[in-house]
Design an enzyme around this catalytic site. Structure first.
Site, PDB file in Angstrom:
ATOM      1  N   ALA A   1      34.101  18.242   1.694  1.00 24.18           N
ATOM      2  CA  ALA A   1      34.748  17.147   2.327  1.00 24.18           C
ATOM      3  C   ALA A   1      33.705  16.413   3.055  1.00 24.18           C
ATOM      4  CB  ALA A   1      35.727  17.585   3.346  1.00 24.18           C
ATOM      5  N   PHE A   2      33.690  15.229   3.224  1.00 22.61           N
ATOM      6  CA  PHE A   2      32.807  14.304   4.042  1.00 22.61           C
ATOM      7  C   PHE A   2      31.382  14.460   3.443  1.00 22.61           C
ATOM      8  CE2 PHE A   2      36.091  15.967   6.945  1.00 22.61           C
ATOM      9  CZ  PHE A   2      36.978  14.863   7.035  1.00 22.61           C
ATOM     10  N   ARG A   3      31.420  14.411   2.228  1.00 23.09           N
ATOM     11  CA  ARG A   3      30.228  14.630   1.636  1.00 23.09           C
ATOM     12  C   ARG A   3      29.274  15.801   2.091  1.00 23.09           C
ATOM     13  NH1 ARG A   3      29.493  10.277  -1.702  1.00 23.09           N
ATOM     14  NH2 ARG A   3      30.759   8.764  -1.394  1.00 23.09           N
ATOM     15  N   LEU A   4      29.795  16.616   2.833  1.00 25.16           N
ATOM     16  CA  LEU A   4      29.067  18.061   3.170  1.00 25.16           C
ATOM     17  C   LEU A   4      29.291  19.002   2.124  1.00 25.16           C
ATOM     18  CD1 LEU A   4      30.321  18.065   6.727  1.00 25.16           C
ATOM     19  CD2 LEU A   4      27.947  17.283   6.113  1.00 25.16           C
TER      20      LEU A   4
END
Ligand SMILES: Cc1cc2nc3c(=O)[nH]c(=O)nc-3n(C[C@H](O)[C@H](O)[C@H](O)COP(=O)(O)O)c2cc1C
Length: 212
Positions: free
Chosen positions: A187-190
């Site tokens: 999620a969120f490019r994490l």
């Protein structure tokens, strides 16, 4: 900030779900099996990277045919550009990327030929047209026309019949990794990344969690 390095078996306990386990080949097999269920086609397609004599990178797709206990195997023409580059350097890298799973596996390692019974068996498993095609294609060399290629296939069909032997210029390459990285979308490019490294196959894998 990266987490400290540790050997398989210690940090392994902190990896869960899709990353679980200390054998990267087992994880790769598991991910490929999931991709086979969700990808529309060629879940075993991988981008294979080599470098030419000048160090200029070269990348093309090939099909991953076997995930062995310690290596990855694909098949090709030993006269092709990729083969010449592999023979010169002894090394290659590849990436498998699955859009449906949003995951990738990156591999870098040493390469040797598979041109024994295993290559014979894989060659024999291909359709007759594909087997004749392997005989006919001077892969990566200039081709005068599609018609000349098809004429060669017809000629070779007469010469080799319905059970052609594997061409001596066609076979497998076995990539024995020094590095394997597993990447999964977060999620969120994490994103989650775990890198397995080892100097040679007699050593334990060092496993490092990486920043996205
Ligand atoms: C999905 C896909 C799978 C392919 N699989 C192979 C393969 O397993 N072996 C192969 O020699 N070429 C395969 N090719 C063709 C290669 O990408 C490439 O065109 C060819 O091997 C010549 O590459 P080279 O000139 O760098 O040696 C595949 C192409 C695609 C798009």
């Amino acid at each position: 900030m990266t987490e400290p390095q540790s050997t398989a078996g210690t940090q392994g306990a902190t990896r869960e779900g899709i990353f679980a386990g200390d054998d990267p080949f087992a994880i790769a097999r598991r991910w490929l099996a999931e991709a086979e269920a969700s990808e529309p086609n060629d879940p075993n397609a991988m981008a294979l990277a080599t470098v030419d004599a000048a160090g200029l990178p070269n990348v093309r797709m090939v099909l991953l045919k076997e995930i062995e206990a310690e290596a990855f195997v694909f098949y090709t023409n030993y006269g092709s550009a990729k083969a010449q580059e592999i023979e010169a350097s002894g090394m290659a890298g590849f990436v498998l990327h699955w859009k449906s799973l949003r995951r990738q596996i990156r591999v870098r390692g040493h390469v040797t030929r598979e041109e024994g019974p295993q290559a014979d068996a894989y060659y024999a498993s291909r359709s007759l047209q594909s087997r004749l095609g392997a005989w006919a294609s001077h892969q990566s060399q200039p081709l005068a026309s599609r018609a000349s290629l098809m004429a060669d296939v017809a000629k070779l069909s007469l010469r080799h019949g319905t059970n052609p032997a594997r061409p001596p210029f066609w076979g497998g390459y076995r990539i024995t990794p020094v590095e394997i990285e597993f990447w999964a979308d977060g999620a969120f490019r994490l994103h989650d990344r775990f890198r397995f490294t080892r100097a040679d196959s007699s050593r334990n894998w060092q496993i490092t969690r990486l920043n996205p």
